[in-house]
Enzyme design. Sequence first.
Site, PDB file in Angstrom:
ATOM      1  N   HIS A   1       0.851  -1.196   0.000  1.00  0.00           N
ATOM      2  CA  HIS A   1       0.000   0.000   0.000  1.00  0.00           C
ATOM      3  C   HIS A   1       0.883   1.242   0.000  1.00  0.00           C
ATOM      4  O   HIS A   1       1.830   1.333   0.786  1.00  0.00           O
ATOM      5  CB  HIS A   1      -0.917   0.018   1.223  1.00  0.00           C
ATOM      6  CG  HIS A   1      -1.713   1.289   1.350  1.00  0.00           C
ATOM      7  ND1 HIS A   1      -1.559   2.171   2.398  1.00  0.00           N
ATOM      8  CD2 HIS A   1      -2.662   1.842   0.542  1.00  0.00           C
ATOM      9  CE1 HIS A   1      -2.373   3.185   2.243  1.00  0.00           C
ATOM     10  NE2 HIS A   1      -3.062   3.013   1.130  1.00  0.00           N
ATOM     11  N   SER A   2       0.585   2.179  -0.881  1.00  0.00           N
ATOM     12  CA  SER A   2       1.327   3.435  -0.972  1.00  0.00           C
ATOM     13  C   SER A   2       2.820   3.153  -1.187  1.00  0.00           C
ATOM     14  O   SER A   2       3.190   2.445  -2.110  1.00  0.00           O
ATOM     15  CB  SER A   2       1.068   4.266   0.291  1.00  0.00           C
ATOM     16  OG  SER A   2       1.606   5.559   0.164  1.00  0.00           O
ATOM     17  N   MET A   3       3.687   3.684  -0.325  1.00  0.00           N
ATOM     18  CA  MET A   3       5.126   3.471  -0.484  1.00  0.00           C
ATOM     19  C   MET A   3       5.524   2.023  -0.248  1.00  0.00           C
ATOM     20  O   MET A   3       6.638   1.619  -0.594  1.00  0.00           O
ATOM     21  CB  MET A   3       5.891   4.381   0.465  1.00  0.00           C
ATOM     22  CG  MET A   3       5.890   5.846   0.079  1.00  0.00           C
ATOM     23  SD  MET A   3       6.659   6.172  -1.518  1.00  0.00           S
ATOM     24  CE  MET A   3       8.356   5.736  -1.187  1.00  0.00           C
TER      25      MET A   3
END
Length: 1076
Positions: free
Chosen positions: A239-241
């Site tokens: 998720h995300s980074m």
Amino acid sequence: MHIATFPALAITALALVLWATVATHSSNTNSCHMSYMKPDMIAMTGFNTTQTPLAHKYSLHLYRELDVDLSREVGGRPVLFVPGNGGSMRQIRSIAGEAAVQYWHDPRRAGADADTWANGSTARPKSALQKLNTFAFGDTESDTEGVRGLGDAVTARDMSGDDRRDAVERPLSNGKLPSQWPDDLPLDFFTVNFQEDLTAFDGTTVIDQAEYLNQAIAYILSLYSSHPNPPTSVIVIGHSMGGIVARTMVTLDSYIHGSINTILTLATPHVLPPVSFDKGIVGLYHNVNEFWKTETVPGGKLEDTLLVSVTGGIRDQMIPAEYSSVDTFLPPTNGFAVATTSIPDVWMSIDHQAMVWCHQLRRVVAETLLVVAGETTEKVSTRLDTFQEYFLSGMERVEKKAQNASESSKLTLDTLVSINTPLTTTSNIIINDHSPNQLVKTKSYFKFPVLKASEINEMSRSFAMPVDKGKSLLVKTNMPLEDLHILVCRTNTGDVDTNGFSFLRYGSKSKGVRVGTDTLVCANVAGEAVAMPSSIKYATGAKIPEEEETGEDNDIPVDSAISSTSLSEYIQLDASSLSGFQYVVVIDNTMSETISSDSYLLAEMALPSDMAVVAAPTWWEVLKVGRFTIELPEKRALLTKISLPHFWSSLVAFSIRLSTSDSFSMEYQCEAKKSMGSEHDVLFAPLLMQYSAQLHEAKFSTNLCGGYEQGTRVAVHGGAPYMPLAEGRDVSGTELYLWTDSSSRSSESLSLTLEIDLWGSLGRFLGFYRVMFAIFPMFVFLCLLMIQLRVWTTTELFVSLSDALDVFVDFQLPWILAGSCAIPFVPHVLVSLLYPQMSQPGQFFLGLNGTHLWFLGPVSLVIATGIVVVLHWLLQILTLWVCQCYYMLGLAPIAPESPFSVRRIVTISFLLLLVFKIVPHQFAFMVAVLVMAMGAGKARVGRLMQSEDKDNKSEPCVVIDRNLINYTHSLLLLLVLLLPINAPTLVVWLHNMANKWHTPLESHHEVSAILPILLLVLTASRGIMIRLPQSKRAIYATFAFLAYFALFVLFHGVVHSYRLHLLTNGLCLCLLYLSL
């Protein structure tokens, strides 16, 4: 314009930008349903410091859904979740809990014994009723957390009956039954506690997490070594980074080849880092993308690795959707990017945090993982096909040529019978009720032998339509395809064994009877159907009948109606796909008592020219009035494809309105009856789809009723600022697909109006240029500093920033604004002279790939000037407050003295030693800012004391050095403008210290990175001003460096903002030389 009036303009510009952000965010309602689960995190204590020293900081956990999956041992297929920037390991609980519910509530194992599943699970079998009760109401003896949603805490008994029923009994999407799962094993979800590390700001942290995860995967796979057919790879969800961490893992030496072959990322910025303040994160992005670009080719290390990127679209205010694209480093054989608006059964934009808990999305993700988990040993093409089946809308293949009577699509001839029923043929097949006497517009009558499978009952209705050469077949229906047979048929030419099957064909009544004996071969084209949301026949804001029974407020805005409607199906076959076929046959096997009165099927043959509309207004034509209108032809097909080749910029948002050309509004047309010229009610309301190939985005807007009073927003995801283009790809325009009920249109034509959405566009502007607002003020300050130095070299007077701003606004700013309009027209080769490492055009200044938005340059510089004005005022207040504190304490004003006393040398040496060993140089920078603030405040003490002497009518006893006051104030503003670049790394270091993690941050312990700034602050805070050198070369060199610094900030500062600290060190060296 003077300093007294300019701030009003600048602050107004700032207020408009902030207002646009709030307006844009609030206009996109979050339509996600809350998710519920009963999490149990099992710490994997066997993975400790004996495997990796990073276990002192991080920990590995196994997720189990309480009362659903009772086993505390692994036995399924491993999945590893990687949280993002500041993310928690608990974010996986929504997807993991849903996967457990889908697997363990599979009807195949409802009555199975516990020992029938992998490796002897100790879970006791439960009945379906027991499972429902334990899932809905919890187990008071074992449940320590209760049922929680990823928002507010929710108790188990707060779940409504519909929520419990939906959580347990809902059918799987895409029509794929549990029995079709290729591997009858559950999923073992592992998650990592990264102590909420801030990976967006520091490249070293990303590498640490990647190293830890490589060791964790080796440990996870070892847990299955004693199992039959143990897995050799792990599915990774980031998720995300966390998605960047997952992609970094495969580039490290610690990576076990083949241990990761499938990566699913949610809202991950793949192309560019969210901020470019850290050299490490910028370099890591470049290295990782280059590695993936070179190793995903045939024969590369990642040729069998699949990467799927999912973006939330316009609702994600943190990561622009364009940054989640993968086409710049990944071939289409190894993955794709998709927006949540395209995913069937989701069809909406999702904000950044909701990507991990949105119920509509997690349901599809969990189902897909259950299928893909059994395919991890298959080729990458197999896994790619599975993800495309579940995640893509299907519009990508509407132009795909059908296989002519392939064996897989033929009906078996011995299951067919011939019936000789009256059949009406026409250019349209329309079914919208189930009365046997329904008629359609008639052209000719046939007695046609319609093919019929043996299971079709005698109540079936049959329709046929001749295939017209050069035309495409268009079919739209909201009826279940399992109750319909949509066939394309041709006369057998001898390549198929007919087994003596024959039929009689009759001509039209006017031409008499012609008898022949032939056989037919038919292909079922239902597999070409594309699922899409239905567009209801109710005006905007109306109640949906089936939802009125709940007693809830069901007012349906245009953009949110998708979540409340049922499915529809669309089939399109072009002329090449229909080549060789003579007939389209529809067999309706639906039962009237099971189908609502709003059910319909509409089929027609249409020429490509009837479907295509190309609108090519220039940007100037649109900007003059802010809108343009497209007149749709009266003789339009079921589908109208509208191409807008010039509309590709991601910075511009539009609102679309559909209206009629006469007095009838679109709202009335949606409710129209036969009086408008139709022989039946309108089958469905207009449906609009915006399609972007880069992100496979198909954004649907349903129920386009209401005329000009209502509109739907369109945000283009094409040419985003600073985005590199994939090889061989250029920016393309926007395509709109409009489905209307062509069978019921009256004589009036429809018009589609696109109007520039000002607030939405300003919100997009801020989303892409948030870093620019921290960088461009440095350019304005450098211009002010050059004015101050120019006046000082001629008059030995260092003017104040207020006076410099007056000169700048009156004389320089107009020329700079005019020049900024021409920057988009500057060739890439000339701009690269400032920074030879710049590899692609469109990565300088505002990152524009065209010239049509040239006016954004002046707008940005005006806002940057306003930011400098505001900071100047705030620092004036701060230094006056510090001055007041010095005065109240009775401290003497600053007096020039040698900065190199023993005490100061010891202090600065100790600080540099800390930088070398313990603290990052950003810590020393913060010390320098505080020292400079105190020095600037102390420089004003003399002025305050002189003011008191005037009030007492005594002779002033303090000599005021106005040059020093202005000089120290300018240096303080310079350091404050560098705070956004240095603060994130300092926050990362403080976060690590709070978690008792004392590993130094590499590349942030260079003494040379802070020494010039410390020395200049030390001299200025002790009252030492710059002086005029005897040689003018030093002055010329200083001006030349300032000019280069300013141009670098303007052209490359946003993409390479970390270099501003290095250039500031150079400026400090120049000023330090002039001071000594």
